[in-house]
Design an enzyme around this catalytic site. Sequence first.
Site, PDB file in Angstrom:
ATOM      1  N   GLY A  40     -40.464  15.064   6.275  1.00  0.00           N
ATOM      2  CA  GLY A  40     -40.614  13.943   7.206  1.00  0.00           C
ATOM      3  C   GLY A  40     -41.414  12.777   6.653  1.00  0.00           C
ATOM      4  N   GLY A 182     -55.890  -4.183  11.452  1.00  0.00           N
ATOM      5  CA  GLY A 182     -56.997  -3.543  10.731  1.00  0.00           C
ATOM      6  C   GLY A 182     -57.253  -2.159  11.278  1.00  0.00           C
ATOM      7  N   GLY A 183     -56.164  -1.368  11.364  1.00  0.00           N
ATOM      8  CA  GLY A 183     -56.290   0.017  11.834  1.00  0.00           C
ATOM      9  C   GLY A 183     -56.246   0.970  10.660  1.00  0.00           C
ATOM     10  N   ILE A 185     -53.740   2.582   8.930  1.00  0.00           N
ATOM     11  CA  ILE A 185     -52.874   2.349   7.763  1.00  0.00           C
ATOM     12  C   ILE A 185     -53.297   1.077   7.032  1.00  0.00           C
ATOM     13  N   VAL A 271     -49.281  -2.362  12.929  1.00  0.00           N
ATOM     14  CA  VAL A 271     -49.933  -2.507  14.244  1.00  0.00           C
ATOM     15  C   VAL A 271     -49.610  -1.318  15.152  1.00  0.00           C
ATOM     16  N   GLY A 272     -49.340  -0.174  14.553  1.00  0.00           N
ATOM     17  CA  GLY A 272     -49.075   1.029  15.329  1.00  0.00           C
ATOM     18  C   GLY A 272     -47.654   1.533  15.139  1.00  0.00           C
ATOM     19  N   ARG A 273     -47.394   2.699  15.740  1.00  0.00           N
ATOM     20  CA  ARG A 273     -46.072   3.332  15.594  1.00  0.00           C
ATOM     21  C   ARG A 273     -45.541   3.735  16.956  1.00  0.00           C
ATOM     22  N   ASP A 313     -45.482  13.512  16.730  1.00  0.00           N
ATOM     23  CA  ASP A 313     -45.668  12.108  17.106  1.00  0.00           C
ATOM     24  C   ASP A 313     -44.890  11.757  18.375  1.00  0.00           C
ATOM     25  N   HIS A 446     -76.428  24.675  -2.731  1.00  0.00           N
ATOM     26  CA  HIS A 446     -76.985  23.481  -3.372  1.00  0.00           C
ATOM     27  C   HIS A 446     -76.461  23.372  -4.797  1.00  0.00           C
TER      28      HIS A 446
HETATM   29  P1  FAD Z   1     -42.185  12.996  11.183  1.00  0.00           P
HETATM   30  O1  FAD Z   1     -43.004  13.367  10.039  1.00  0.00           O
HETATM   31  O2  FAD Z   1     -42.002  11.568  11.517  1.00  0.00           O
HETATM   32  O3  FAD Z   1     -40.766  13.658  10.949  1.00  0.00           O
HETATM   33  C1  FAD Z   1     -39.693  13.441  11.809  1.00  0.00           C
HETATM   34  C2  FAD Z   1     -38.410  13.758  11.056  1.00  0.00           C
HETATM   35  O4  FAD Z   1     -37.335  13.763  11.991  1.00  0.00           O
HETATM   36  C3  FAD Z   1     -38.053  12.715  10.000  1.00  0.00           C
HETATM   37  O5  FAD Z   1     -37.890  13.344   8.743  1.00  0.00           O
HETATM   38  C4  FAD Z   1     -36.749  12.104  10.491  1.00  0.00           C
HETATM   39  O6  FAD Z   1     -35.856  11.775   9.444  1.00  0.00           O
HETATM   40  C5  FAD Z   1     -36.191  13.233  11.349  1.00  0.00           C
HETATM   41  N1  FAD Z   1     -35.242  12.811  12.392  1.00  0.00           N
HETATM   42  C6  FAD Z   1     -35.422  11.835  13.331  1.00  0.00           C
HETATM   43  N2  FAD Z   1     -34.337  11.765  14.134  1.00  0.00           N
HETATM   44  C7  FAD Z   1     -33.467  12.707  13.692  1.00  0.00           C
HETATM   45  C8  FAD Z   1     -32.162  13.107  14.106  1.00  0.00           C
HETATM   46  N3  FAD Z   1     -31.544  12.530  15.133  1.00  0.00           N
HETATM   47  N4  FAD Z   1     -31.548  14.083  13.421  1.00  0.00           N
HETATM   48  C9  FAD Z   1     -32.139  14.681  12.362  1.00  0.00           C
HETATM   49  N5  FAD Z   1     -33.374  14.348  11.929  1.00  0.00           N
HETATM   50  C10 FAD Z   1     -34.023  13.376  12.591  1.00  0.00           C
HETATM   51  N6  FAD Z   1     -51.327  11.918   9.406  1.00  0.00           N
HETATM   52  C11 FAD Z   1     -52.347  12.706   9.014  1.00  0.00           C
HETATM   53  O7  FAD Z   1     -52.662  13.683   9.691  1.00  0.00           O
HETATM   54  N7  FAD Z   1     -53.041  12.442   7.865  1.00  0.00           N
HETATM   55  C12 FAD Z   1     -52.744  11.382   7.078  1.00  0.00           C
HETATM   56  O8  FAD Z   1     -53.391  11.174   6.048  1.00  0.00           O
HETATM   57  C13 FAD Z   1     -51.673  10.529   7.469  1.00  0.00           C
HETATM   58  N8  FAD Z   1     -51.341   9.466   6.714  1.00  0.00           N
HETATM   59  C14 FAD Z   1     -50.294   8.677   7.104  1.00  0.00           C
HETATM   60  C15 FAD Z   1     -49.983   7.572   6.326  1.00  0.00           C
HETATM   61  C16 FAD Z   1     -48.940   6.742   6.693  1.00  0.00           C
HETATM   62  C17 FAD Z   1     -48.598   5.550   5.844  1.00  0.00           C
HETATM   63  C18 FAD Z   1     -48.174   7.043   7.859  1.00  0.00           C
HETATM   64  C19 FAD Z   1     -47.018   6.177   8.262  1.00  0.00           C
HETATM   65  C20 FAD Z   1     -48.489   8.140   8.647  1.00  0.00           C
HETATM   66  C21 FAD Z   1     -49.556   8.964   8.277  1.00  0.00           C
HETATM   67  N9  FAD Z   1     -49.935  10.064   9.045  1.00  0.00           N
HETATM   68  C22 FAD Z   1     -50.980  10.845   8.664  1.00  0.00           C
HETATM   69  C23 FAD Z   1     -49.208  10.408  10.278  1.00  0.00           C
HETATM   70  C24 FAD Z   1     -48.212  11.554  10.002  1.00  0.00           C
HETATM   71  O9  FAD Z   1     -47.334  11.164   8.973  1.00  0.00           O
HETATM   72  C25 FAD Z   1     -47.446  11.874  11.264  1.00  0.00           C
HETATM   73  O10 FAD Z   1     -48.341  12.170  12.314  1.00  0.00           O
HETATM   74  C26 FAD Z   1     -46.543  13.082  11.040  1.00  0.00           C
HETATM   75  O11 FAD Z   1     -45.630  12.844  10.008  1.00  0.00           O
HETATM   76  C27 FAD Z   1     -45.787  13.415  12.326  1.00  0.00           C
HETATM   77  O12 FAD Z   1     -45.006  14.542  12.107  1.00  0.00           O
HETATM   78  P2  FAD Z   1     -43.695  14.810  12.955  1.00  0.00           P
HETATM   79  O13 FAD Z   1     -43.196  16.124  12.489  1.00  0.00           O
HETATM   80  O14 FAD Z   1     -43.963  14.599  14.381  1.00  0.00           O
HETATM   81  O15 FAD Z   1     -42.665  13.658  12.546  1.00  0.00           O
HETATM   82  P1  NAI Z   2     -53.442   1.913  14.415  1.00  0.00           P
HETATM   83  O1  NAI Z   2     -53.262   2.059  15.864  1.00  0.00           O
HETATM   84  O2  NAI Z   2     -54.356   2.812  13.692  1.00  0.00           O
HETATM   85  O3  NAI Z   2     -53.936   0.436  14.079  1.00  0.00           O
HETATM   86  C1  NAI Z   2     -53.265  -0.697  14.503  1.00  0.00           C
HETATM   87  C2  NAI Z   2     -54.258  -1.835  14.545  1.00  0.00           C
HETATM   88  O4  NAI Z   2     -53.534  -3.033  14.742  1.00  0.00           O
HETATM   89  C3  NAI Z   2     -55.263  -1.721  15.679  1.00  0.00           C
HETATM   90  O5  NAI Z   2     -56.573  -1.899  15.162  1.00  0.00           O
HETATM   91  C4  NAI Z   2     -54.862  -2.838  16.639  1.00  0.00           C
HETATM   92  O6  NAI Z   2     -55.977  -3.382  17.312  1.00  0.00           O
HETATM   93  C5  NAI Z   2     -54.225  -3.833  15.693  1.00  0.00           C
HETATM   94  N1  NAI Z   2     -53.223  -4.705  16.300  1.00  0.00           N
HETATM   95  C6  NAI Z   2     -52.293  -4.413  17.238  1.00  0.00           C
HETATM   96  N2  NAI Z   2     -51.506  -5.476  17.488  1.00  0.00           N
HETATM   97  C7  NAI Z   2     -51.943  -6.472  16.666  1.00  0.00           C
HETATM   98  C8  NAI Z   2     -51.514  -7.813  16.425  1.00  0.00           C
HETATM   99  N3  NAI Z   2     -50.485  -8.342  17.080  1.00  0.00           N
HETATM  100  N4  NAI Z   2     -52.179  -8.548  15.497  1.00  0.00           N
HETATM  101  C9  NAI Z   2     -53.239  -8.017  14.811  1.00  0.00           C
HETATM  102  N5  NAI Z   2     -53.674  -6.752  15.013  1.00  0.00           N
HETATM  103  C10 NAI Z   2     -53.028  -5.987  15.911  1.00  0.00           C
HETATM  104  O7  NAI Z   2     -51.950   1.962  13.797  1.00  0.00           O
HETATM  105  P2  NAI Z   2     -51.449   2.102  12.317  1.00  0.00           P
HETATM  106  O8  NAI Z   2     -52.490   1.688  11.348  1.00  0.00           O
HETATM  107  O9  NAI Z   2     -50.125   1.433  12.294  1.00  0.00           O
HETATM  108  O10 NAI Z   2     -51.248   3.668  12.173  1.00  0.00           O
HETATM  109  C11 NAI Z   2     -50.373   4.368  13.060  1.00  0.00           C
HETATM  110  C12 NAI Z   2     -50.787   5.790  13.196  1.00  0.00           C
HETATM  111  O11 NAI Z   2     -50.453   6.532  12.034  1.00  0.00           O
HETATM  112  C13 NAI Z   2     -52.285   6.007  13.335  1.00  0.00           C
HETATM  113  O12 NAI Z   2     -52.731   5.759  14.637  1.00  0.00           O
HETATM  114  C14 NAI Z   2     -52.423   7.438  12.961  1.00  0.00           C
HETATM  115  O13 NAI Z   2     -52.125   8.240  14.069  1.00  0.00           O
HETATM  116  C15 NAI Z   2     -51.348   7.610  11.901  1.00  0.00           C
HETATM  117  N6  NAI Z   2     -51.987   7.579  10.572  1.00  0.00           N
HETATM  118  C16 NAI Z   2     -52.949   8.489  10.266  1.00  0.00           C
HETATM  119  C17 NAI Z   2     -53.589   8.453   9.064  1.00  0.00           C
HETATM  120  C18 NAI Z   2     -54.650   9.445   8.788  1.00  0.00           C
HETATM  121  O14 NAI Z   2     -54.758  10.410   9.513  1.00  0.00           O
HETATM  122  N7  NAI Z   2     -55.457   9.259   7.756  1.00  0.00           N
HETATM  123  C19 NAI Z   2     -53.258   7.481   8.040  1.00  0.00           C
HETATM  124  C20 NAI Z   2     -52.253   6.554   8.462  1.00  0.00           C
HETATM  125  C21 NAI Z   2     -51.641   6.634   9.676  1.00  0.00           C
END
Ligand code: FAD
Ligand code: NAI
Length: 486
Positions: A40, A182-183, A185, A271-273, A313, A446
Amino acid sequence: MKRDFDVIVIGAGPGGYVAAIRSAQMGLNTAIVEKEYLGGVCLNVGCIPSKAMINASKFFHKANHDAAVMGFELSGELKLNMEKLNSWKQTVCDKMSGGVKQLLKGNSVTIINGDAQFVSPNEIEVSSSEGNKKYSADHYIVATGSRPIEIPGFSFDEKKILSSTGALDLNELPKRLIVIGGGVIGLEIGTYLKKLGTEVVVLEGSNSLFGGHVDKDCTQVIARKLKKMGVSVHLNARAKSCVDERGGVVVTADIDGKEKQFEGDKVLLVVGRKPNSDSCGLEKAGVQIGDRGLIPVDPQMRTNVSHIYAIGDLVGTTMLAHKASHEGVIAAEVIAGHNRVFDAKTIPAVIFTDPELASAGWTEEECKTHGHKDLKIGKFPYAANGKAVSLMETDGFVKIIADANTHVILGVHIVGPEASNLISEAVLALEMGAVLEDLALSIHPHPTLGETMMECAEAAIGHAIHIIQKPIANGNGASRSGHLST
Ligand code: FAD
Ligand code: NAI
């Protein structure tokens, strides 16, 4: 009626593939359908590639900055080959995704490649380059994940306006990057690109980094470090439009009511997902979709349709990989007849900025809203820890919040090196209902960063050894040889 499978999982992210493996481990005939990549978002375009790039940039930054202080002399310049770095990152992702395939096969899970759509509550149709085929199952676990949000005036073209996916796949380092959001990602990717040499401007819409969702003291440490690194951060900044100009982009933002323009080569819009609740025809199965596209589920991860479960998610609260996996195990075990519910006390969260930021449990404000009026708060700085000093990474602290009367630990917030690893001890403490003395009286080896947890608990009680604490009335808390009588 005999169906093709006991369980079909849709989506092979950390929610779906873990659910499928657990389901097969319990003897259920299980299939998983994936339309893009095994593992994923997390393994392919999320957690893993971002952490690979963060680690690489840390290595580059340390070699360029700390090595000379330690006495290492580079005869030439340490150069970045972005294309090679990107392809190394891809090998890491491919290894992880390949590992998932082996695990699924090794557990006898049937892997179906293609796009799954419900045609009725008990049947899906999978379309792929090989054609369309229908499959039926007694139970479904839907784990289709989430995708990035766009805002008016900004649509992803992955050339100039990048989502996280495009930003994690650059073969050339942008000279100037404008990060909108500034969240989590924005600051993870913005920080590593800055370390590699990009000029980074962050436009955050709210009045605090991370939208104010993180412990305020910890956020301050990150804000100071970003400033020190030369990242320019603008709060209360709402991006309004973007135009192509002179090979780059000009973004107009509203900052505290005034318009300001920013020039860059690329924009990273983060700005979020939003949940992919529209990606597999859930309406044909009768599954209810709730607020902001999230799927409402009960504590056993069941949707309103009793044989269809949703995890990850898609069901919200927090969008984190470990939460998705935990929910996947629950859904599979419930289907297999086990008495399981989601009853975790805390879902830890880690942000891989510099320094790392990790939290488990409540913030001070949340403790108060949950009725804990009197709090004992300990804070212990990394600067007082020998391991941190030897790593040359002394920014940050551990903060433990406990109820002042019972000493029960309510929240732990860490900003500093290896916060991501240290937080697991806090998770165990919270799950076990530990008190400050449990941490303070546990011998920590330690010299380790882990000692900061013990000393922070001691600090909350009033007698940390490696910081000067003012004497507290009634004898400075617990003796080192026994529990406090409370
Ligand atoms: P996903 O990983 O999104 O997987 C869903 C899968 O479903 C995908 O492979 C997609 O292709 C498939 N799918 C969708 N629709 C269909 C369909 N109709 N038929 C067949 N397949 C389908 N989380 C952390 O805990 N730690 C981190 O460090 C972290 N870093 C991140 C960094 C970034 C840049 C991003 C974007 C996210 C990050 N996250 C992190 C969040 C994490 O990736 C998600 O919370 C996690 O992947 C969610 O898992 P999921 O199984 O719900 O869905
Ligand atoms: P986020 O919700 O963390 O941050 C989005 C930021 O954008 C917020 O600070 C918000 O105030 C701001 N914002 C919203 N609308 C705006 C606008 N129009 N103009 C300017 N700023 C605006 O979302 P992000 O960074 O996209 O990440 C999505 C999710 O992915 C996270 O919430 C997290 O659940 C997951 N993730 C987790 C990671 C980890 O666990 N280390 C790493 C990366 C992603």
